[in-house]
Structures are given as structure tokens and as C-alpha cells.
Scaffold this motif. Structure first.
Motif, PDB file in Angstrom:
ATOM      1  N   PHE A  29       0.811  -1.222   0.000  1.00 13.47           N
ATOM      2  CA  PHE A  29       0.000   0.000   0.000  1.00 13.47           C
ATOM      3  C   PHE A  29       0.840   1.266   0.000  1.00 13.47           C
ATOM      4  N   TYR A  30       1.957   1.275   0.712  1.00 14.44           N
ATOM      5  CA  TYR A  30       2.779   2.482   0.811  1.00 14.44           C
ATOM      6  C   TYR A  30       4.031   2.402  -0.060  1.00 14.44           C
ATOM      7  N   CYS A  31       4.047   1.482  -1.015  1.00 12.83           N
ATOM      8  CA  CYS A  31       5.265   1.217  -1.787  1.00 12.83           C
ATOM      9  C   CYS A  31       5.122   1.601  -3.259  1.00 12.83           C
ATOM     10  N   ARG A  32       6.269   1.668  -3.908  1.00 10.22           N
ATOM     11  CA  ARG A  32       6.351   1.734  -5.362  1.00 10.22           C
ATOM     12  C   ARG A  32       6.997   0.436  -5.843  1.00 10.22           C
ATOM     13  N   PRO A  33       6.742   0.020  -7.089  1.00 13.29           N
ATOM     14  CA  PRO A  33       7.383  -1.210  -7.583  1.00 13.29           C
ATOM     15  C   PRO A  33       8.900  -1.190  -7.429  1.00 13.29           C
ATOM     16  N   SER A  34       9.505  -0.019  -7.570  1.00 13.07           N
ATOM     17  CA  SER A  34      10.968   0.067  -7.459  1.00 13.07           C
ATOM     18  C   SER A  34      11.463  -0.178  -6.035  1.00 13.07           C
ATOM     19  N   ASP A  35      10.555  -0.124  -5.054  1.00 16.55           N
ATOM     20  CA  ASP A  35      10.931  -0.406  -3.663  1.00 16.55           C
ATOM     21  C   ASP A  35      11.044  -1.902  -3.382  1.00 16.55           C
ATOM     22  N   LEU A  36      10.562  -2.729  -4.309  1.00 17.83           N
ATOM     23  CA  LEU A  36      10.284  -4.121  -4.005  1.00 17.83           C
ATOM     24  C   LEU A  36      11.192  -5.104  -4.737  1.00 17.83           C
ATOM     25  N   VAL A  37      11.468  -6.198  -4.071  1.00 17.22           N
ATOM     26  CA  VAL A  37      12.211  -7.312  -4.666  1.00 17.22           C
ATOM     27  C   VAL A  37      11.514  -8.603  -4.271  1.00 17.22           C
ATOM     28  N   LEU A  38      11.352  -9.505  -5.231  1.00 24.05           N
ATOM     29  CA  LEU A  38      10.814 -10.826  -4.941  1.00 24.05           C
ATOM     30  C   LEU A  38      11.979 -11.792  -4.748  1.00 24.05           C
ATOM     31  N   GLU A  39      12.104 -12.334  -3.551  1.00 19.80           N
ATOM     32  CA  GLU A  39      13.177 -13.261  -3.235  1.00 19.80           C
ATOM     33  C   GLU A  39      12.631 -14.683  -3.313  1.00 19.80           C
ATOM     34  N   VAL A  40      13.236 -15.517  -4.148  1.00 18.35           N
ATOM     35  CA  VAL A  40      12.701 -16.844  -4.442  1.00 18.35           C
ATOM     36  C   VAL A  40      13.687 -17.915  -3.995  1.00 18.35           C
ATOM     37  N   GLY A  41      13.198 -18.876  -3.247  1.00 19.15           N
ATOM     38  CA  GLY A  41      14.033 -19.975  -2.781  1.00 19.15           C
ATOM     39  C   GLY A  41      13.279 -20.816  -1.782  1.00 19.15           C
ATOM     40  N   ASP A  42      13.957 -21.779  -1.196  1.00 16.40           N
ATOM     41  CA  ASP A  42      13.347 -22.647  -0.202  1.00 16.40           C
ATOM     42  C   ASP A  42      13.543 -22.031   1.181  1.00 16.40           C
ATOM     43  N   PHE A  43      12.446 -21.546   1.768  1.00 14.58           N
ATOM     44  CA  PHE A  43      12.524 -20.888   3.072  1.00 14.58           C
ATOM     45  C   PHE A  43      12.198 -21.835   4.223  1.00 14.58           C
ATOM     46  N   THR A  44      12.024 -23.121   3.895  1.00 15.63           N
ATOM     47  CA  THR A  44      11.791 -24.095   4.959  1.00 15.63           C
ATOM     48  C   THR A  44      13.106 -24.658   5.482  1.00 15.63           C
ATOM     49  N   VAL A  45      14.226 -24.288   4.853  1.00 17.50           N
ATOM     50  CA  VAL A  45      15.557 -24.665   5.351  1.00 17.50           C
ATOM     51  C   VAL A  45      16.391 -23.391   5.454  1.00 17.50           C
ATOM     52  N   PRO A  46      17.288 -23.302   6.429  1.00 21.17           N
ATOM     53  CA  PRO A  46      18.073 -22.071   6.608  1.00 21.17           C
ATOM     54  C   PRO A  46      19.270 -22.014   5.669  1.00 21.17           C
ATOM     55  N   ASP A  47      19.700 -20.783   5.390  1.00 20.06           N
ATOM     56  CA  ASP A  47      20.994 -20.531   4.745  1.00 20.06           C
ATOM     57  C   ASP A  47      21.143 -21.218   3.393  1.00 20.06           C
ATOM     58  N   VAL A  48      20.150 -21.043   2.523  1.00 21.92           N
ATOM     59  CA  VAL A  48      20.284 -21.555   1.168  1.00 21.92           C
ATOM     60  C   VAL A  48      20.294 -20.374   0.191  1.00 21.92           C
ATOM     61  N   TYR A  49      20.852 -20.617  -1.006  1.00 17.86           N
ATOM     62  CA  TYR A  49      20.904 -19.562  -2.018  1.00 17.86           C
ATOM     63  C   TYR A  49      19.495 -19.262  -2.532  1.00 17.86           C
ATOM     64  N   ARG A  50      19.199 -17.976  -2.684  1.00 17.12           N
ATOM     65  CA  ARG A  50      17.897 -17.560  -3.190  1.00 17.12           C
ATOM     66  C   ARG A  50      18.066 -16.536  -4.304  1.00 17.12           C
ATOM     67  N   GLN A  51      17.167 -16.560  -5.249  1.00 19.72           N
ATOM     68  CA  GLN A  51      17.210 -15.639  -6.379  1.00 19.72           C
ATOM     69  C   GLN A  51      16.386 -14.393  -6.075  1.00 19.72           C
ATOM     70  N   HIS A  52      16.785 -13.261  -6.678  1.00 18.46           N
ATOM     71  CA  HIS A  52      16.103 -11.996  -6.445  1.00 18.46           C
ATOM     72  C   HIS A  52      15.620 -11.422  -7.776  1.00 18.46           C
ATOM     73  N   TYR A  53      14.371 -10.967  -7.784  1.00 17.50           N
ATOM     74  CA  TYR A  53      13.764 -10.413  -8.989  1.00 17.50           C
ATOM     75  C   TYR A  53      13.177  -9.040  -8.684  1.00 17.50           C
ATOM     76  N   ARG A  54      13.570  -8.059  -9.489  1.00 17.80           N
ATOM     77  CA  ARG A  54      12.977  -6.730  -9.367  1.00 17.80           C
ATOM     78  C   ARG A  54      11.543  -6.758  -9.901  1.00 17.80           C
ATOM     79  N   LEU A  55      10.718  -5.870  -9.343  1.00 16.68           N
ATOM     80  CA  LEU A  55       9.333  -5.771  -9.801  1.00 16.68           C
ATOM     81  C   LEU A  55       9.157  -4.573 -10.717  1.00 16.68           C
TER      82      LEU A  55
END
Length: 231
Positions: A29-55
Motif C-alpha cells: 500500500f505504501y510502496c512503489r514497484p521500485s521499492d520491491l524485490v521478490l526473493e525466491v528460494g526454499d525458506f523451509t531450510v536455513p541458509d540456502v541460495y535464493r534468487q532476487h527479482y525486481r518488480l
């Protein structure tokens, strides 16, 4: 559960195709798309590599209302580039709501922080997300004037384990139907929107007053139309 990174915090999100994910509108609600990043990966295990996508864009549901208990609290986010392996990690949206007479027979799951521990005014996050199990509830709650029936656009839930609710910063995360034989998610049924009854218990932030989700089946036509017109 992919995480939607925001300048002042983060929320959960669920990938539904190679360019779009579903989250809670209150996260944007208080954001712009440029404020945001979608972080993709397995969050059920700690300390794994995750990918980042700009919106590049996001879309709030019609008649979304920001409040302590948001209304029509669902949104789509669109990534700048295609999400790798989206055909493997995406989840289909559920087609229809659970019939009331079957609400106690269908197992629902959600993935989130749950209880967290604040130390010296800082929140110590768990190393991995945890799964919480629910049944859908026909009722939102009970007041001095009587029982409140759950609205059509909201999925009200009852946890299978006492205290197993969504809690602080779980907004936007998924509620999914579970295949009882494989215990795997079948389809996206709701989006975590708000919780009730937050309190401090032995140093932990615990939410035990109910978990509420925006109904994906209610908004499914809007989701489909929005993706078609913005692809």
C-alpha cells in the motif's frame, strides 16, 4: 514460500506463473514497484541460495481497504524478468471454495514465521519458516451480540494445534489445500492478511486469536483477468 522484500520489512508471496506472484495488498500500500524485490528460494531450510527479482508493477484488488483488519486484501506483483523454473515452483490457484459441510474434512496449510522472540527491542527471526495446519471455519468469531459469520471474500480458520496461527510479518503468505496422502500443497486457497490476539508469552510474540486469509477462489476471476491484460 517466496518472500516479497520491502524497504521497511517483508511479506510472503506465492508464485503462480513465470512473471506473477500473489501477496497481500497491505504489503504494497505504501510502496512503489521500485521499492520491491521478490526473493525466491526454499525458506523451509536455513541458509540456502535464493534468487532476487525486481518488480515492474503491482495490482491491488478492487475496493481494497487498508485497516487493522484489511478488506479485499490481495494483490498481484509482476517481475521484470521471467522467474527461473517457475513451472516447477509455482502453485495453481484453487477453482472453488470448500463446501461448508466439508470444512472440517479438508486440511489446509500455511507457511510463516509463527511465534518470534523480541530481544532488546529487536525481533529474532527463526532460521526457517514453519508449516501451520488449519481447517476452514464458517465463523469469524463470537461477540457479545452473537456469532459472526465469515465473509465470502475471507477464509476464516481454526488451527489444528493451539497457538498455530499466522503471526507478525506472515502477511502475504500462502494458505493451500493439502493432499492428505502426499502431504504436498495442491493449490493456493488463500493469502494471509491479518491475525488477532497477539500477546507476549514467556518472551515470545504469540498470536492465538485467529488467522484470516483473503480467499483466492473469490478473487480468481480478477487474478486471471489482471494477468491476461498485463502480460
Amino acid at each position: 514460500m517466496p518472500v516479497l522484500g520491502i524497504i521497511l520489512g517483508f511479506c510472503g508471496a506465492s508464485i503462480i506463473n513465470a512473471r506473477f506472484a500473489v501477496t497481500a495488498a497491505n504489503c504494497l500500500f505504501y510502496c512503489r514497484p521500485s521499492d520491491l524485490v521478490l526473493e525466491v528460494g526454499d525458506f523451509t531450510v536455513p541458509d540456502v541460495y535464493r534468487q532476487h527479482y525486481r518488480l515492474v508493477d503491482f495490482f491491488l484488488a478492487p475496493e481494497f481497504a487498508m485497516d487493522d483488519e484489511p478488506v479485499n486484501d490481495i494483490a498481484l506483483v509482476k517481475t521484470e524478468h521471467r522467474i527461473l523454473n517457475a513451472h516447477i515452483i509455482s502453485i495453481p490457484t484453487c477453482n472453488r471454495p470448500i463446501p461448508r459441510h466439508l470444512s472440517s474434512d479438508i486440511l489446509l496449510g500455511s507457511c510463516g514465521m509463527g511465534s518470534v522472540r523480541p530481544i532488546r527491542s529487536r525481533v529474532i527471526f527463526p532460521g526457517k519458516l514453519q508449516e501451520m495446519l488449519f481447517h476452514q471455519s464458517v465463523f469469524e468469531g463470537i461477540t457479545i451480540t452473537g456469532i459472526i459469520t465469515c465473509e465470502e471474500h475471507t477464509v476464516c480458520t481454526t488451527p489444528l494445534v493451539d497457538g498455530g496461527n499466522i503471526c507478525s510479518m506472515d502477511e502475504g503468505g500462502p494458505l493451500y489445500k493439502i493432499n492428505c496422502s502426499s502431504r504436498q500443497p495442491m493449490c493456493l486457497y488463500g493469502i494471509a492478511t491479518y491475525h488477532k490476539g497477539m500477546n507476549i508469552d514467556s518472551g515470545d510474540v504469540v498470536c492465538n486469536g485467529g488467522s484470516y486469509f483473503a480467499s483466492v477462489t473469490f478473487y480468481r476471476d480478477w487474478i486471471t483477468t489482471t494477468i491476461i491484460f498485463n502480460t
